[in-house]
Design an enzyme around this catalytic site. Structure first.
Site, PDB file in Angstrom:
ATOM      1  N   ASP A  14       0.861  -1.170   0.000  1.00  0.00           N
ATOM      2  CA  ASP A  14       0.000   0.000   0.000  1.00  0.00           C
ATOM      3  C   ASP A  14       0.911   1.238   0.000  1.00  0.00           C
ATOM      4  O   ASP A  14       2.126   1.141   0.174  1.00  0.00           O
ATOM      5  CB  ASP A  14      -0.957  -0.023   1.206  1.00  0.00           C
ATOM      6  CG  ASP A  14      -2.189   0.840   0.957  1.00  0.00           C
ATOM      7  OD1 ASP A  14      -3.221   0.605   1.585  1.00  0.00           O
ATOM      8  OD2 ASP A  14      -2.100   1.755   0.097  1.00  0.00           O
TER       9      ASP A  14
HETATM   10  C1  GLC Z   1      -4.288   4.357  -0.185  1.00  0.00           C
HETATM   11  C2  GLC Z   1      -5.187   3.204   0.206  1.00  0.00           C
HETATM   12  C3  GLC Z   1      -5.271   2.111  -0.817  1.00  0.00           C
HETATM   13  C4  GLC Z   1      -5.171   2.732  -2.201  1.00  0.00           C
HETATM   14  C5  GLC Z   1      -3.760   3.287  -2.342  1.00  0.00           C
HETATM   15  C6  GLC Z   1      -3.561   3.991  -3.680  1.00  0.00           C
HETATM   16  O1  GLC Z   1      -3.528   4.749   0.918  1.00  0.00           O
HETATM   17  O2  GLC Z   1      -4.930   2.580   1.454  1.00  0.00           O
HETATM   18  O3  GLC Z   1      -6.508   1.429  -0.619  1.00  0.00           O
HETATM   19  O4  GLC Z   1      -5.404   1.748  -3.192  1.00  0.00           O
HETATM   20  O5  GLC Z   1      -3.431   4.173  -1.288  1.00  0.00           O
HETATM   21  O6  GLC Z   1      -4.402   5.091  -3.769  1.00  0.00           O
END
Ligand code: GLC
Length: 745
Positions: free
Chosen positions: A280
């Site tokens: 993430d």
């Molecule tokens: C965010 C979220 C994740 C998302 C990623 C890209 O922090 O936790 O669900 O897909 O970053 O935006």
């Protein structure tokens, strides 16, 4: 001349052999050409320069890094123009390995669908698959290859703002919905230009954060992990999800981004997952904050060896993996395996054959205002609405009614969301320049339904989240002038979602005071609640005669709400999460254990596992939802009172529509294993069927039960079933059921 013929021959043979090569062979042939730097470049994902969904790190040399083959994927880059612009740069790199463009297409792209928790309330798997298909069609036409969805985190704590993104509290429902969404996103399979790579997230148990506080720690038995939190991920993997995303939380002391038990033992080992895992946003680097690693060098070491194939935005991989490999701390086989997984998806998406195959401006234009998509969105939006209360059948409203003393009827639309537009889109959605026209407000939806014989009145009454009550007087006066009030309250779209955990989840601001003031007028009041999570609204629930829970319903919100308000659709939604009476009751969920001192009801609370100052029941239970008609359930009939391996039994009830309107009931099947080698929940959802009946019509609804439905994880983590007595429950919610029993031999 001879040399030329030789080259042509070589080229031809390569081309011919290339056509005959399998994807694994093609991957190997590319891998052989790659330097270590280029391999690690594929494991590196940056955010684009136009939008961000996390704390940004600015690189002043992003484009040159792409050109040097140091970037394998970008996120938050959408639109044919921008994706083509960056792909052009990637095509200038030595090996011309195409970029993957990832995006949070969580509940729609151009056409915004209800937030996923709202869609889950429809229990309509086909409609949810269709919604994901529309989202994929629109986003892939805009140059996107990969969506960071479905989010499949089981969540039982509505203080956690990301409950809006998932499918609620139940592993069975969550698994069915995960499958539907993965299939919807990936459609006929990767390689089709309307297919998006799906991404099951956040792996794993992110929804069990202590206190419902986002990014907080998670600590649980492996038994609970396997029984409650992993099933939707397994379902997503079984449905062919191309990728997984790991989560911010630590799980039993080890951050998910480096959790080899999750990624190597379970996902890539037991489940034989062949896709790749992306971290993430910055989660690899955040292991420093966790206190799991000292610095980004150690973060890269732990994550690569733990099974994270791609590093979103932390820069740990691009800055440290070369050194770690040269020092022998990360084996080249680890790098090669990660890169093979990533290249395989790029080949499967057809990007090596044509890096621009998703960059088709004509297709982008064609999908931009596809009317079919709005119809599909409106269909699931109305099915997502849950009727919580309808005293004296106040609903549905008539489209043409006469007001008091034969005067023109006057409907008052009151509240901070009565004319709201973009708030209907919810979190994780997109704002488009024409939203003020394209998104239907509740007011507009009602306006389209009623004729000239109805006059609409309007008053905002109050803001969403402040202490100002100056608007109450006008709202009360407007209500008094009307024949009936539609009162629209709830959360703003940014009050549920990522980093939106709240300790108090009542109506924000002075909204419940506004409800009280309007109810006090004595006018019939219909309360419409917009939210991305279960809210707490006891006074409203006890005093308003009619309540519709409308989540955030997306682009056609006002039309869908009006369809239900005026009876063009008989509400069929059922809650995918239990609604607590107070925050003090959290966590509350239906599939709890019985304990040694279960309270049988609210008067049995002496030395019982209950609060002395609170009911034992949620305000509204899992699976609950009313209709403009009523359904009766006959007794449960079993084909056999004994269940044995290989000899499934059936459980049937006669369902009857005892009301005056056609309607759709979601008939739910629950089981209870009365005695187990580990204690078992008092109920577990094991099936559901959506049955539409005409007034007076009856139908026998039959479920098949096999020993597979009785399996659970024992204290040795074996997935088994055990002989003994079971109870069978069938009903229209987890609480209103008819029951019987069988014996598993
Ligand atoms: C965010 C979220 C994740 C998302 C990623 C890209 O922090 O936790 O669900 O897909 O970053 O935006």
């Amino acid at each position: 001349m001879k040399h030329l013929i030789l080259c042509a021959g070589l080229l031809a043979s390569m081309t011919v052999s290339a056509q005959r090569k399998t994807i694994p062979q093609k991957v190997d042939s590319v891998l052989k050409l790659m330097t270590l730097d280029e391999k690690i470049g594929q494991m590196n994902q940056y955010n684009g320069p136009w939008a961000a969904t996390g704390p940004l790190t600015n690189d002043d040399n992003l484009l040159s890094q792409i050109k040097d083959g140091k970037v394998g994927s970008m996120l938050n880059v959408t639109g044919v123009k921008r994706t083509k612009e960056l792909q052009d740069i990637a095509m200038q790199s030595r090996l011309k390995i195409p970029l993957l463009f990832g995006q949070d297409i969580i509940h729609g792209y151009r056409t915004i669908f209800p937030v996923p928790l709202g869609e889950a309330a429809s229990w309509d798997l086909e409609a949810m698959e269709k919604g994901a298909r529309v989202a994929a069609t629109e986003a892939s036409a805009a140059g996107v290859h990969w969506t960071f969805a479905p989010m499949v985190d089981i969540a039982r704590d509505p203080r956690w703002g990301r409950v809006m993104e998932g499918a609620g509290e139940d592993p069975y429902l969550g698994s069915k919905i995960a499958t539907a969404r993965v299939k919807g996103f990936q459609g006929k399979g990767l390689g089709n230009t309307d297919a998006l790579m799906a991404c099951a997230k956040h792996f794993a148990a992110y929804g069990a954060a202590v206190g419902g506080r986002d990014y907080n720690s998670v600590d649980m038995s492996l038994r609970q992990l396997h029984e409650v939190y992993l099933p939707p991920f397994k379902a997503a993997a079984d449905a062919g999800a191309a990728t997984f995303m790991n989560s911010f939380n630590d799980l039993n002391g080890i951050p998910a981004s480096a959790n080899a038990y999750l990624m190597r033992t379970i996902l890539k080992g037991e489940w034989k997952f062949k896709g790749f895992v992306v971290s993430d946003w910055g989660s690899i680097g955040e292991m420093i904050n966790h206190g799991y690693v000292k610095d980004n060098y150690e973060a890269a070491l732990a994550s690569a060896n733990g099974g994270s194939d791609m590093d979103m935005e932390s820069r740990s991989y691009i800055q440290h993996l070369v050194k770690l490999v040269k020092e022998g701390k990360v084996k080249m086989t680890v790098i090669d395996n990660a890169v093979k997984r990533i290249l395989t998806k790029k080949f499967e998406m057809g990007l090596f054959d044509d890096p621009y195959r998703f960059s088709d401006e004509a297709r982008e234009k064609a999908q931009w205002n596809n009317p079919e998509h709005l119809a599909i969105e409106r269909d699931i939006a109305k099915k997502s609405i849950v009727l919580l209360k309808n005293e004296h059948s106040l609903l549905p409203l008539s489209k043409t009614a006469i007001g008091k003393d034969n005067a023109q009827r006057q409907i008052a639309l009151i509240g901070p969301f009565a004319k709201a537009k973009s708030d209907n889109l919810g979190f994780w959605s997109y704002d488009w320049p024409d939203d003020s026209i394209r998104v239907t407000s509740l007011y507009e939806g009602v306006q389209k339904k009623v004729g000239a014989d109805t006059k609409l009145l309007y008053a905002k009454g109050c803001n969403v989240n402040d202490t100002v009550t100056a608007g109450f007087a006008e709202a009360v006066a407007t209500a008094l002038q009307s024949d009936i009030v539609i009162l629209s309250v709830g959360e703003a779209r940014d009050m549920s979602g990522e980093a939106k955990s709240r300790s108090s989840i009542g109506f924000p601001g002075v909204q419940e005071q506004l409800v009280k003031a309007i109810v006090a007028t004595g006018k019939p009041v219909i309360v419409m609640i917009s939210a991305g999570r279960p809210l707490i609204f006891n006074w409203t629930a006890d005093h308003a005669p009619a309540i519709l829970y409308t989540w955030w319903l997306g682009t056609t919100a006002g039309d869908a709400m009006a369809d239900v308000l005026f009876g063009d659709y008989n509400p069929s939604g059922k809650l995918p999460m239990s609604f607590p009476i107070t925050e003090g009751q959290i966590p509350i969920y239906y599939s709890h254990f019985n304990t040694g001192r279960p309270a049988q009801n609210d008067s049995d609370r002496n030395y019982r596992s209950s609060y002395t100052d609170l009911s034992i029941y949620p305000k509204f239970p899992f699976g609950y939802g009313l209709h403009y008609t009523t359904f009766s359930y006959g007794p449960v009939q079993l084909s056999n009172g004994v269940l044995q391996k290989g000899k499934p039994i059936t459980a049937s009830v006669v369902l009857k529509n005892t009301g005056a309107r056609a309607g759709t009931e979601t008939v739910q099947l629950y089981l209870r294993d009365l005695v187990g080698s580990v204690v078992r929940p008092v109920k577990e959802l094991k099936g559901f069927q959506q049955i539409t009946l005409q007034p007076g019509e009856s139908k026998t609804v039959t479920f098949t039960i096999s020993v597979e439905d009785c399996r659970f994880y024992n204290d040795k983590l074996q997935y088994i079933y055990e002989p003994g007595e079971f109870r069978v429950f069938i009903g229209g919610s987890s609480r209103d059921v008819v029951e019987t029993g069988f014996v598993l031999k």
